[in-house]
Each structure stands twice: as structure tokens, then as C-alpha cells.
Design an enzyme around this catalytic site. Structure first.
Site, PDB file in Angstrom:
ATOM      1  N   ASP A 230      -5.424   3.529 -12.966  1.00  0.00           N
ATOM      2  CA  ASP A 230      -5.760   2.340 -13.758  1.00  0.00           C
ATOM      3  C   ASP A 230      -7.107   2.592 -14.441  1.00  0.00           C
ATOM      4  OD1 ASP A 230      -3.472   0.769 -12.967  1.00  0.00           O
ATOM      5  OD2 ASP A 230      -4.388   0.722 -10.997  1.00  0.00           O
TER       6      ASP A 230
ATOM      7  N   LEU B  13       0.827  -1.219   0.000  1.00  0.00           N
ATOM      8  CA  LEU B  13       0.000   0.000   0.000  1.00  0.00           C
ATOM      9  C   LEU B  13       0.861   1.268   0.000  1.00  0.00           C
ATOM     10  CD1 LEU B  13      -2.773  -1.073   2.568  1.00  0.00           C
ATOM     11  CD2 LEU B  13      -2.682  -1.458   0.089  1.00  0.00           C
TER      12      LEU B  13
ATOM     13  N   VAL C   9      -3.023   9.714  -7.506  1.00  0.00           N
ATOM     14  CA  VAL C   9      -2.150  10.422  -6.568  1.00  0.00           C
ATOM     15  C   VAL C   9      -0.731  10.352  -7.123  1.00  0.00           C
ATOM     16  CG1 VAL C   9      -1.269  10.486  -4.189  1.00  0.00           C
ATOM     17  CG2 VAL C   9      -3.650   9.819  -4.634  1.00  0.00           C
TER      18      VAL C   9
ATOM     19  N   GLN D 163      -4.722 -12.408 -12.996  1.00  0.00           N
ATOM     20  CA  GLN D 163      -4.584 -11.194 -13.808  1.00  0.00           C
ATOM     21  C   GLN D 163      -3.144 -10.957 -14.253  1.00  0.00           C
ATOM     22  OE1 GLN D 163      -6.011  -8.687 -10.371  1.00  0.00           O
ATOM     23  NE2 GLN D 163      -4.633  -7.185 -11.248  1.00  0.00           N
TER      24      GLN D 163
ATOM     25  N   GLY E 178      -1.525   6.373  -2.741  1.00  0.00           N
ATOM     26  CA  GLY E 178      -2.690   6.243  -3.631  1.00  0.00           C
ATOM     27  C   GLY E 178      -3.766   5.411  -2.941  1.00  0.00           C
ATOM     28  N   HIS E 179      -3.346   4.285  -2.333  1.00  0.00           N
ATOM     29  CA  HIS E 179      -4.310   3.449  -1.595  1.00  0.00           C
ATOM     30  C   HIS E 179      -4.862   4.215  -0.398  1.00  0.00           C
ATOM     31  CE1 HIS E 179      -1.713   0.190  -3.441  1.00  0.00           C
ATOM     32  NE2 HIS E 179      -2.916  -0.139  -3.861  1.00  0.00           N
TER      33      HIS E 179
ATOM     34  N   SER F  64       2.454   3.950  -7.584  1.00  0.00           N
ATOM     35  CA  SER F  64       2.173   2.573  -7.976  1.00  0.00           C
ATOM     36  C   SER F  64       3.024   1.664  -7.092  1.00  0.00           C
ATOM     37  CB  SER F  64       2.564   2.369  -9.442  1.00  0.00           C
ATOM     38  OG  SER F  64       2.642   0.992  -9.721  1.00  0.00           O
ATOM     39  N   SER F  65       2.488   0.498  -6.766  1.00  0.00           N
ATOM     40  CA  SER F  65       3.269  -0.458  -5.958  1.00  0.00           C
ATOM     41  C   SER F  65       4.515  -0.883  -6.728  1.00  0.00           C
ATOM     42  CB  SER F  65       2.417  -1.689  -5.636  1.00  0.00           C
ATOM     43  OG  SER F  65       1.230  -1.290  -5.011  1.00  0.00           O
TER      44      SER F  65
ATOM     45  N   GLN G 268      -8.953  -0.267 -16.210  1.00  0.00           N
ATOM     46  CA  GLN G 268      -9.505  -1.192 -15.205  1.00  0.00           C
ATOM     47  C   GLN G 268     -10.786  -0.618 -14.586  1.00  0.00           C
ATOM     48  OE1 GLN G 268      -7.249  -3.407 -12.037  1.00  0.00           O
ATOM     49  NE2 GLN G 268      -7.851  -1.678 -10.760  1.00  0.00           N
TER      50      GLN G 268
HETATM   51  O1  PAF Z   1      -5.823  -2.511  -8.956  1.00  0.00           O
HETATM   52  C1  PAF Z   1      -5.525  -3.535  -8.312  1.00  0.00           C
HETATM   53  O2  PAF Z   1      -4.747  -3.478  -7.320  1.00  0.00           O
HETATM   54  C2  PAF Z   1      -6.077  -4.885  -8.748  1.00  0.00           C
HETATM   55  O3  PAF Z   1      -6.182  -4.963 -10.131  1.00  0.00           O
HETATM   56  C3  PAF Z   1      -7.408  -5.239  -8.069  1.00  0.00           C
HETATM   57  C4  PAF Z   1      -8.517  -4.277  -8.446  1.00  0.00           C
HETATM   58  C5  PAF Z   1      -7.219  -5.238  -6.549  1.00  0.00           C
HETATM   59  C6  PAF Z   1      -7.840  -6.650  -8.501  1.00  0.00           C
HETATM   60  O4  PAF Z   1      -6.883  -7.592  -8.159  1.00  0.00           O
END
Ligand code: PAF
Length: 290
Positions: free
Chosen positions: A151, A33, A177, A61, A36-37, A186-187, A154
Site C-alpha cells: 500500500d 491477518l 510479501v 476509509q 504480510g502482516h 492481501s486480505s 498509504q
Molecule cells: O492498511 C490497512 O490495513 C489500513 O488501511 C490501516 C492502516 C490499518 C488503517 O485502517
């Protein structure tokens, strides 16, 4: 803060909250995290009575096993961040609880949203995202779910899926952010070397240069893409995966930029895939163009 590892446990927790008349906000994450999170969790806390964060690195994914292998795992830090942010429950399922032997069901959003940009280089990626988000929604049963605009594709895929399948979850898309120098959080940024971190700035800088050209009247998509590509490839030596201008209405590629278009790009730095985009005519990015 409570921690649950099975869908049945988190579902029971949500049921209790709802019985007590509370609304439940949900922030799905893959951990590691960052700010952004934190901003998504803050938005969820501001809107909902209780907040759930899921931390699950979703194998379906990832098209590249190495990328999955190298995805940062920082669970202890993540739990600390969630506690400090006022999260009520974290959901940290094991892979075999989410995808047990014999698992055979997937959710596929088809059409314009999943035939371009990140979908091209990452076949099956959005199918994996749509599938896991469906499973997480079924486990958490939230009222509102929060996603980052970084994203963008997404967020649009998930919004489409939620609407098409009448999932009854409100989707909020919160602003990207950025670090003070403009790099989108981004992670994956943790995997950049010091030199790579510097090179990665070419992405927001190139997007902002294209945005300035748009502000000065340039409407030819190819010219705007060229400005970005020059900054990345020629000036910085960064490998471009894609750069495209798409309309937000319909998510079509456009030759001539009209209202509501974004320039979106993905690039490789230190073999780390970074994505970013700019809303043409939107607010300037905090980058130095000197
Ligand atoms: O954006 C992400 O971190 C991932 O794609 C998500 C939405 C948690 C799905 O695994």
C-alpha cells in the site's frame, strides 16, 4: 497477550511499558491477518521491546458500503496469529468507541499524494486512513509504527502526515510479501474464486513485463502502461482501474521514466479490487512469463 477495547486501556498499557524502560512497536491492521502482516509483526518484534497490533475495520476509509460489509472478519484466527508471533497487546476497539455519536474531526493530507491513483476511484479513502491512524497513534502512543509497501500510497500519506503534524512516531515501510507465484498478499485475496486467483496473477505478471521492457531501455511511460494493460485487459480480461507511472520524488505523473519511478496499478477481479506496483529497474517479481 492482553486484549484491550478502549483507547484509555491501551494507552495505560503503553504507559506501563514505557515506565519499565521498554520501547513499543505498533502494527495497525484491519484483521484477516496473512503472511504480510506476520512480516510486519516480526519486524516490530525485532526492533521494539513490546508490540501492539490493532484490529479494526475502519468504516471511514471505505467509499463502498458493500466492500466494508464483505471485509473478512477472522478475529479468533487473528488473535492466535498475534499470540504465536509474540505480540504483547492487541487493540480491538468497537466502532462506536472510535466514532461515537457526534464525531466530527478528520485529518486530510492534501496535494500530490492524494490526488491520483487510489484517491481517484476511492474519494475520501486517504482522509479515512489518515484519521484512523491518527486516532490509533493517539491511543497506542507507539515509538515505531510498521506499514507494508504494497500500500505504497498509504505509506507515503502516513509518512507525510506524521512529519507534517510532528507526531513523533517513527514510520517503517516494510517490503511487500508475495505468494510464491508473485501475487501480492492481501486480505482481499481470500475473496477471489479459484479462477479469479489465476486471473489476478496477470497483475504482477504485467508489472514484471513492463519492468523487463524498462530494463531493455523503454522509457516512455505510456508504452510501459500499454504493456501492463495488454496483459490485463486483452490477454486475461481483467478490468483495469488505473495504471500510472509516478516519481517517488514528488509523486508526480511522468511521461518519460527517470530514476526512482514506480508503475502502480489497480484492477478488479471477481469484483475484488487489487492493487500492486513495481519499482522500475528494481528487483524482478517472482512470476512466470512463459
Ligand atoms: O492498511 C490497512 O490495513 C489500513 O488501511 C490501516 C492502516 C490499518 C488503517 O485502517
Amino acid at each position: 497477550m492482553q486484549q484491550f477495547s478502549t483507547p484509555a486501556e491501551i494507552r495505560a498499557w503503553t504507559r506501563e511499558q514505557r515506565k519499565a524502560g521498554k520501547t513499543v512497536g505498533f502494527v495497525p491492521t484491519m484483521g484477516a491477518l496473512h503472511d504480510g502482516h506476520r512480516s510486519l509483526i516480526a519486524a516490530a518484534c525485532a526492533e521494539c521491546d513490546e508490540v501492539v497490533v490493532s484490529i479494526f475495520v475502519n468504516p471511514t476509509q471505505f467509499d463502498n458500503p458493500e466492500d466494508l460489509e464483505n471485509y473478512p472478519n477472522m478475529l479468533a484466527d487473528d488473535l492466535g496469529i498475534c499470540t504465536a508471533a509474540g505480540v504483547g497487546a492487541v487493540f480491538t476497539p468497537d466502532r462506536d468507541k472510535m466514532y461515537p455519536n457526534g464525531y466530527a474531526t478528520f485529518v486530510d493530507v492534501v496535494g500530490n499524494l492524494t490526488d491520483k491513483l487510489c484517491a481517484v476511484a476511492r474519494p475520501g479513502h486517504f482522509r479515512g486512513v489518515a484519521t484512523v491512524v491518527t486516532k490509533l497513534f493517539n491511543a497506542v502512543v507507539p515509538d515505531v509504527a510498521f506499514f507494508g509497501q504494497k500500500d505504497l500510497q498509504q505509506a507515503l500519506v502516513i509518512s507525510r502526515m506524521v512529519s507534517d503534524l510532528d507526531m513523533g512516531v517513527e514510520v517503517r515501510v516494510c517490503p511487500t510479501v508475495r505468494e510464491p507465484d508473485g501475487l501480492a498478499m492481501s486480505s482481499r485475496n481470500r475473496r477471489l474464486s479459484e479462477e479469479g486467483r489465476e486471473k489476478a496473477l496477470a497483475l504482477p505478471r504485467g508489472l514484471e513485463m513492463a519492468n523487463q521492457a524498462y530494463a531493455a531501455g523503454e522509457r516512455d511511460s505510456n508504452k510501459l502502461i500499454e504493456i501492463l494493460a495488454m496483459e490485463l485487459l486483452v490477454h486475461t480480461g481483467v478490468d483495469l482501474d488505473y495504471a500510472q507511472v509516478v516519481s517517488l520524488t514528488g509523486f508526480e505523473e511522468v511521461d518519460e521514466v527517470k530514476d526512482s519511478c514506480v508503475l502502480a496499478a489497480a484492477a478488479f477481479v471477481d469484483e475484488v479490487r487489487l492493487i500492486d506496483h513495481i519499482h522500475l529497474g528494481g528487483p524482478a517479481l517472482p512470476v512466470s512469463l512463459d
